[in-house]
Design an enzyme around this catalytic site. Structure first.
Site, PDB file in Angstrom:
ATOM      1  N   PRO A   1     -10.282 -10.414 -15.022  1.00 36.54           N
ATOM      2  CA  PRO A   1     -11.518  -9.725 -14.361  1.00 36.54           C
ATOM      3  C   PRO A   1     -11.487 -10.173 -12.725  1.00 36.54           C
ATOM      4  O   PRO A   1     -11.873  -9.502 -11.945  1.00 36.54           O
ATOM      5  CB  PRO A   1     -12.710  -9.943 -14.897  1.00 36.54           C
ATOM      6  CG  PRO A   1     -12.064 -10.633 -16.342  1.00 36.54           C
ATOM      7  CD  PRO A   1     -10.872 -11.110 -16.103  1.00 36.54           C
TER       8      PRO A   1
ATOM      9  N   GLU B   1      -5.882   1.706  -7.040  1.00 37.75           N
ATOM     10  CA  GLU B   1      -6.086   2.564  -5.979  1.00 37.75           C
ATOM     11  C   GLU B   1      -7.500   3.492  -6.251  1.00 37.75           C
ATOM     12  O   GLU B   1      -8.094   3.958  -5.281  1.00 37.75           O
ATOM     13  CB  GLU B   1      -5.170   4.009  -6.158  1.00 37.75           C
ATOM     14  CG  GLU B   1      -3.877   3.211  -5.639  1.00 37.75           C
ATOM     15  CD  GLU B   1      -2.315   4.113  -5.961  1.00 37.75           C
ATOM     16  OE1 GLU B   1      -2.212   4.770  -5.192  1.00 37.75           O
ATOM     17  OE2 GLU B   1      -1.986   3.882  -7.121  1.00 37.75           O
TER      18      GLU B   1
ATOM     19  N   LYS C   1      -4.849   0.257 -18.061  1.00 35.13           N
ATOM     20  CA  LYS C   1      -4.911   1.310 -17.040  1.00 35.13           C
ATOM     21  C   LYS C   1      -4.787   0.802 -15.703  1.00 35.13           C
ATOM     22  O   LYS C   1      -4.838  -0.446 -15.617  1.00 35.13           O
ATOM     23  CB  LYS C   1      -6.181   2.119 -17.212  1.00 35.13           C
ATOM     24  CG  LYS C   1      -6.481   3.006 -18.478  1.00 35.13           C
ATOM     25  CD  LYS C   1      -7.697   4.000 -18.390  1.00 35.13           C
ATOM     26  CE  LYS C   1      -7.817   4.762 -19.600  1.00 35.13           C
ATOM     27  NZ  LYS C   1      -9.085   5.198 -19.449  1.00 35.13           N
TER      28      LYS C   1
ATOM     29  N   PHE D   1       0.929  -1.087  -0.132  1.00 31.43           N
ATOM     30  CA  PHE D   1       0.153  -0.102   0.006  1.00 31.43           C
ATOM     31  C   PHE D   1       0.944   1.390  -0.041  1.00 31.43           C
ATOM     32  O   PHE D   1       0.402   2.231   0.476  1.00 31.43           O
ATOM     33  CB  PHE D   1      -1.124  -0.027   1.278  1.00 31.43           C
ATOM     34  CG  PHE D   1      -1.795  -1.208   1.330  1.00 31.43           C
ATOM     35  CD1 PHE D   1      -2.482  -1.769   0.334  1.00 31.43           C
ATOM     36  CD2 PHE D   1      -1.510  -2.238   2.616  1.00 31.43           C
ATOM     37  CE1 PHE D   1      -3.297  -2.961   0.348  1.00 31.43           C
ATOM     38  CE2 PHE D   1      -2.176  -3.340   2.667  1.00 31.43           C
ATOM     39  CZ  PHE D   1      -3.010  -3.815   1.730  1.00 31.43           C
TER      40      PHE D   1
END
Lengths: 352, 165, 753
Positions: free
Chosen positions: C644, C717, C713, C250
């Site tokens: 996905p 976040e 892309k 993170f």
């Protein structure tokens, strides 16, 4: 964690003898003690492991209809005992709303009663804390204290007792059985945790070496089984200590309250029996107005100990809600989220 | 001080000598017995990453002193899969993507195995969520975790029915 | 993409099939069996345990340490303090490149924040090391700590975030506000938040002469290798970082920190391997956090509900010795169409550990404020929050006017709203209750995240048996790189993912850059893709030049790689397997390389963002003020989706972070001492499973021909960005109480009983 001696006595008498020595501490489930030792808040010289003492892990029904729970009964076992659930549903609900399933599998009844406050200044050894280090001061007083006590606190300590279980237990007039160097005695749970006054380090009424062996709940307390709830305000949906909580049990005669059993959690250094509120309710109708009056009475002496005035109003409201829920009847099936306002019981009510 | 413990770990009896009563079950497993599956996320009973089964019950290994466990039967993530492959909970975690970084996963899985044995959640997702709330996941894989537990519950029930038939 | 805007450049061609398969994680079995090895799981022979002693004051100096007491504890073998710390080759008070923050490595006795390391204890056992650290019982000379607005030092920063300007202005702000019928002004605060990856920062350090091996979780392997090399005065290639699995990052595991360097230093000093694992409490200081902000937003709107001006000001906290500032105000720069936009950031120096990038740095804190302010503005205009956002939809990038490389935000709004059931939402608050009497509120927010790319390299090796090995020093901190990157490589190689061995997570492989900024899949993915294409091209050359091959002479016509065979583009019936080509041309293997590369002109010409819309339902107890986020629907468009299944998990995770930001997590420092009083996982309340009962993530298709040749892309976040505001807005909608201080707490909502 400091080095310590570890002994595992074979009998209660041996345990008491060992634990009477200064610097000794009883170890049962360890979920609180080991945590405190890791943080350095407690540094006992000797751990007296009582977890295998014979005979202390039983749930027994007494001839008079009362319940006797051995001090080593694990929270999960007590919570899931079918008869306990039926007769003391708020005890079961409170247990299941506390900690996590893993901790409930280990934590014991006796340990739950004796668990330490969660005041961060007690845990933080760099802070002044009269409870941990007598005479050092109380850094919570001018510190981060939005979760601290609103009842029974003093300028020496504003900590709260964190137990969920103790809240319904005091409401039900539970008595603890204690064995000590001088023999055995019974102590009403309500008086086990003294208010801090100017001696907050005197955390319980137990003398050195005294061991809680059992908790008894009197048979009369079963009378509220059909109208009993424990509700808890917390800041996560699960696995969080109570900001405030309430246990309510009602014995109804038509619309009239014959007997009320009320206690608050998270508001004081002890599980707080709300006797004035009980008296305000008993003999009167079970109405919203009566509940509001009772809640006013319960918190009449409350005052903020810091940035926590909201807890007074919150405690009133959780008490009113617990009364409403109790009046509606104990849910037949335990709510999916025990003690949570987000799990309003749907479906059948258990009406005794 | 040296203490001799007899532990049944993942079905194998082991005599373990420890020289320090401070050693927790978690540190015993991880630092002395080469069983590093159980993870240390907080070391204070607040995250559940160290969950193992002791005598069939899920506990936080970080808060259990090893010396207290003489004679105990301990199951860790390393002992879960059988010779015939993954435990249904393990398989369900993969299928439902019930993890991301994987660090909390051994604890989540052992907790789920404990939960299913306790039998208090049934097929109610809300009960599963509540009873899995002792296992934090910072990646936020909770949806997959809940689905995996429910799926494993169905699988185990179906197996139990077949066995009974 | 706006239809009015002509495409300035040629789109990238699409190659091969869309990988797009929801395959399960390739490392899944390792992770569910406990075989995935995290840093602290390593245990080389002769290991010493290192534990840092940390400061309990925030400012001053360490006057004394009881080293003798610590050393006297059985098992303790050494105590390192500023008095005897062995030298380092780099001065830790000097910055070392972009992410090379100034850090504390016992260079002096100064204390700059609570939880700063002040000594390192080495012992034969973990238990002894921990107790040794406790026995040091430091005495301090304490100086008053700067802990908040009242006593911090405000300053004008040179930059915010990582090199962004502290002030950006588009258009004429005064004119914009003058043209407004209404100005909505609101102040927001966001707290210090800590990454709290489940895996604490850890390192197992081993020296062999002047060669160093580090097992550590690391989000930027090659960059870090060079930095460690600088600290220890050895060539970069002498440092090997192994980070096969990270237990979450993170943003907190990309930047060097003092404790890990100390452990490495201790290993060299002691000539033994050293393991150091921070305790949870010790992670609240030296390993970064999301800094506090105090934000003010002013939005001008005209009579038709159009923004006329946006002014976003943020005061951001940082440490006394470093400069990272949460770039919150910049979140307003590119979100909505407005003729005038001003973003400004000021700094506030406090005696705290240096903040750093934490999942959606800037965007999370800034969009939290922006999305609430947008909700307030919608109400002021009497408009539905979604309608208001559509009214202010940015057809081109605000400020620059650049067209979007792709922008399916409208579709996100539409699909999210539909799935959620947004239509018919009452405008006014406190209108909805559930059957149990709980207040129900619905809120929404727009999600936005840019598409940064980082330099990255990769290598692809075709083996004699027709399978392939692909290599890059990538990072899987849970996002699923081991799977998604292998899928990209497999596609480029015309192989099934099972035929591709993927080596990564080690610093001696080609540099895959930083796993951060939601750019790792695109960056490392492009490098792998290009490496794959490179080796296929070389294979095609071999085949095309070989008269014995059915592909002989196919050079100009070209070949297609699929199923482990090269096919003539004009006649796919003519093909040959990789293995056969290699065998006949006498090659045991064939190597190709590739880099992250994209058209720099396109990068300048197009605005590139991932987009999304998040819809939230909360229930609030009307008497008790307790909030539960009962339903979240996010619809996201992020270009081409490689996997996905993994992407949904990323969105879910981001959305849960949004819930946490809005309702739960905050570090609480005592304002007198600067000590964080909830430095744990009990009172620092990250969500538990029961906090998030219902999550849905919709993957809105988006074909982006310009962002990069893969059309990929970022997804890591964006989930958090829209969710915070959506939840805060839902809380308002449920209760009528507008809370602008995060996280929203019970006492904020008790008033209206």
């Amino acid at each position: 964690m400091n080095r310590f001696d570890y002994i595992r006595p074979a009998s209660v008498a041996e345990a008491v003898a060992a634990a009477t020595q200064p610097g000794s501490a009883y170890l049962a489930g360890g979920t609180n003690l080991v945590d405190l030792m890791k943080g350095g808040a407690l540094r006992p010289d000797c751990l007296v492991d009582i977890s295998r003492l014979p005979g202390l892990d039983r749930i027994e029904w007494l001839a008079d209809g009362g319940l006797r729970i051995g001090a080593l009964v694990r929270n999960a076992d007590l919570a899931h005992d079918a008869l306990v659930q039926a007769r003391f549903p708020a005890v079961s609900e409170a247990l299941l709303s506390g900690a996590s399933a893993q901790l409930r599998n280990v934590a014991t009844l006796g340990g739950n009663l004796l668990q330490q406050t969660r005041c961060p200044y007690f845990y933080d050894t760099a802070s002044a804390c009269n409870r941990r280090a007598p005479g050092s001061g109380c850094d919570a007083l001018q510190g981060e204290n939005r979760s601290h006590a609103v009842l029974g606190w003093s300028d020496h300590c504003i900590a709260t007792h964190p137990s969920d279980l103790c809240v319904p237990l005091v409401a039900l007039d539970a008595v603890i059985e204690v064995q000590g160097p001088q023999g055995s005695r019974g102590i009403p749970l309500e008086t086990l945790h003294p208010l801090p006054g100017d001696t907050p380090h005197l955390e319980t009424m137990l003398s050195p070496g005294e061991l809680i062996t059992a908790v008894r709940i009197p048979a009369e307390a079963i009378a509220v089984a059909g109208h009993a709830r424990y509700l808890k305000v917390r800041e996560r949906t699960s696995f969080a200590f109570a900001l405030v909580s309430a246990a309510a049990g009602l014995e109804l005669d038509g619309g009239v309250i014959r007997k009320a059993r009320l206690a608050l959690g998270g508001v004081a250094a002890r599980p707080w029996r709300a006797r004035v509120a009980e008296a305000a309710l008993e003999g009167g109708p079970a109405t919203a107005e009566a509940f509001a009056r009772a809640a006013e009475a319960a918190l009449a002496d409350a005052r903020p100990s810091g940035d926590n005035a909201f807890k007074i109003e919150l405690a009133r409201r959780i008490l009113i809600r617990a009364l409403q829920e109790a009046l509606a009847g104990t849910p037949e099936q335990r709510p999916a989220l025990p003690a949570s306002p987000f799990a309003p019981p749907s479906g059948a009510r258990h009406v005794a | 001080m040296s203490l001799s413990l007899s532990l049944n770990i993942n079905g194998q009896m082991r005599a373990v000598d420890i020289d320090d009563p401070r050693i927790t079950l978690l540190d015993l497993l991880r630092e002395r017995l080469e069983l590093t599956g159980a993870k240390k996320g907080c070391d204070r009973g607040q995250c559940g990453a160290c969950t193992v089964l002791v005598d069939g019950k899920r506990i936080n290994a970080c808060l259990a002193l090893a010396v207290t466990l003489d004679g105990a039967e301990i199951t860790t993530i390393e002992g879960l899969a059988g010779e015939d492959g993954l435990h249904p909970v393990q398989a369900a975690f993969i299928h439902h993507d019930g993890f991301q970084c994987g660090f909390c996963t051994p604890g989540q899985i052992m907790s789920a195995v404990g939960l299913l044995a306790e039998g208090h959640a049934g097929d109610d997702p809300e009960r599963v969520r509540e009873q899995m709330s002792g296992n934090l996941c910072r990646c936020g894989a909770y949806r997959g975790i809940t689905e995996a537990v429910l799926d494993a519950h169905r699988t185990l029930n179906a197996t139990a029915r077949e066995d009974a038939a | 993409m706006s239809l009015e805007t002509p495409a300035p450049l040629t789109p990238y061609p699409r190659h091969g099939s869309n990988s797009g398969q929801p395959i399960s994680r390739r490392d899944g079995e390792l992770k569910v069996t406990g075989q995935a090895t995290y840093a602290a799981d390593n245990h080389p022979p002769g290991l010493l345990y290192a534990v840092t002693a940390v400061s309990s004051i925030a400012r001053g100096r360490v006057a004394a340490l009881d080293v003798a007491a610590a050393k006297a504890h059985p098992g303790v073998v050494e105590v390192i303090t500023p008095a005897n710390r062995p030298p380092l080759s780099h001065d830790p008070d000097v910055k070392l490149g972009m992410f090379g923050f100034r850090i504390e490595v016992l260079q002096d006795d100064k204390v700059r924040y609570a939880n700063q390391p002040i000594a390192l204890v080495l012992a034969e056992s973990l238990e002894a090391a921990v107790e040794g650290a406790a026995l040091l019982r430091p005495r301090y000379e304490v100086e008053p700590a700067r802990t908040g607005l009242g006593n911090g030092d405000r300053y004008a920063p040179a930059a915010v975030g990582v090199g962004a300007p502290p002030r950006t202005a588009f258009g004429d702000l005064d004119a914009g506000f003058a043209a407004a019928d209404q100005v909505i002004e609101a102040e927001f605060t966001t707290p210090a938040q800590f990454h709290n990856a489940m895996e604490p920062h850890a390192v197992v350090a081993q020296w062999d002469g002047d060669h160093l091996t580090l097992d550590m979780p690391n989000q930027a392997l090659v960059m870090s290798r060079e930095a460690y090399a600088a600290y220890f005065g050895v060539p970069g290639e002498n440092v090997l970082i192994r980070s096969p699995f990270l237990g979450g990052g993170f943003g907190s595991k990309a930047i060097l920190n003092g404790p890990q360097i100390l452990a490495i230093l201790a290993a060299r000093h002691m000539r033994r391997p050293v393991k150091l694992v921070l305790s949870r409490a010790q992670m609240y200081g030296p390993v970064g956090h999301r800094g506090r902000t105090w934000q003010t937003l002013r939005l001008g709107v005209d009579g038709e509900g159009r923004l006329t001006a946006m002014h976003h000001h943020s005061l951001a906290a940082t440490s006394s010795f470093e400069d990272f500032l949460e770039p919150a105000a910049n979140a307003s720069l590119h979100a909505y169409a407005s003729p005038a936009i001003l973003s400004q950031t000021e700094g506030l120096r406090l005696d705290i550990g240096t903040p750093g990038p934490m999942r959606a740095p800037g965007e999370a804190s800034g969009s939290a404020a922006l999305e609430v302010a947008m909700d307030e503005a919608a109400l002021a205009c009497g408009m539905d929050p979604l309608a208001f956002r559509l009214k202010n939809f940015a057809e081109t990038e605000p400020g620059t006017g650049r067209p979007y490389s792709s922008n399916a935000l409208r579709e996100c709004y539409a699909e999210g709203a539909k799935a959620f059931g947004w239509a018919g939402r009452p405008l006014q608050p406190r209108q909805m209750r559930d059957k149990d009497g709980l207040l129900v509120g619905w809120g929404m927010g727009t999600a936005l995240f840019p598409c940064p790319h980082f330099p990255a390299e990769a290598r692809a090796t075709l083996r004699a048996d027709g399978t392939a090995l692909v290599e890059t020093a990538g990072v899987d901190m849970g996002q699923g790189a081991w799977t998604a990157l292998a899928q990209i490589a497999a596609e480029a190689l015309g192989l099934d993912p099972e035929q591709v061995e993927f080596r990564s997570g080690v610093s001696d492989l080609p540099d895959a850059g930083v796993a951060g900024g939601s750019g790792h899949t695109a960056s490392a993915g492009l490098a792998l893709h290009n490496a794959g294409q490179n080796v296929i091209a070389r294979l095609a050359e071999l085949a095309g030049a070989d008269p014995a091959s059915p592909l002989f002479g196919a050079g100009n016509i070209g070949v297609v790689a699929k199923g482990g065979r090269l096919h003539r583009r004009d006649d796919e019936g003519r093909s040959e397997s990789y293995a056969d080509i290699l065998a006949r041309t006498g090659q045991t293997e064939l190597v190709g390389t590739g880099r992250m590369a994209r058209d720099e002109e396109a990068v300048q010409a197009w605005a590139m963002y991932s987009h999304g819309a998040v819809f939230a339902e909360v229930k609030v107890d009307p008497d008790l003020g307790m909030v539960r986020a009962t339903r979240l629907v996010g619809a996201f468009a992020a270009g081409r989706i490689i996997n996905p299944k993994l992407v949904r998990s990323q969105y879910y995770g981001g959305m849960i972070w949004g819930v946490s930001f809005a309702l739960q997590e905050a570090a609480i420092a005592d304002p007198r001492t600067g000590r964080i009083m909830n430095a744990d996982l009990a009172e620092y309340r990250i969500p538990v499973n029961a906090d998030v009962p219902s999550l849905e993530a919709i993957l809105v298709p988006e074909d982006d021909r310009y962002v990069n040749p893969l059309g990929v892309k970022g997804v890591g976040e964006i989930g958090i960005t829209g969710t915070v505001g959506a939840i805060a807005n839902a809380v308002w909608h449920a209760t009528g109480v507008r809370v602008r201080r995060f996280p929203i707490q019970i006492e904020d909502l008790l008033g209206g009983g």
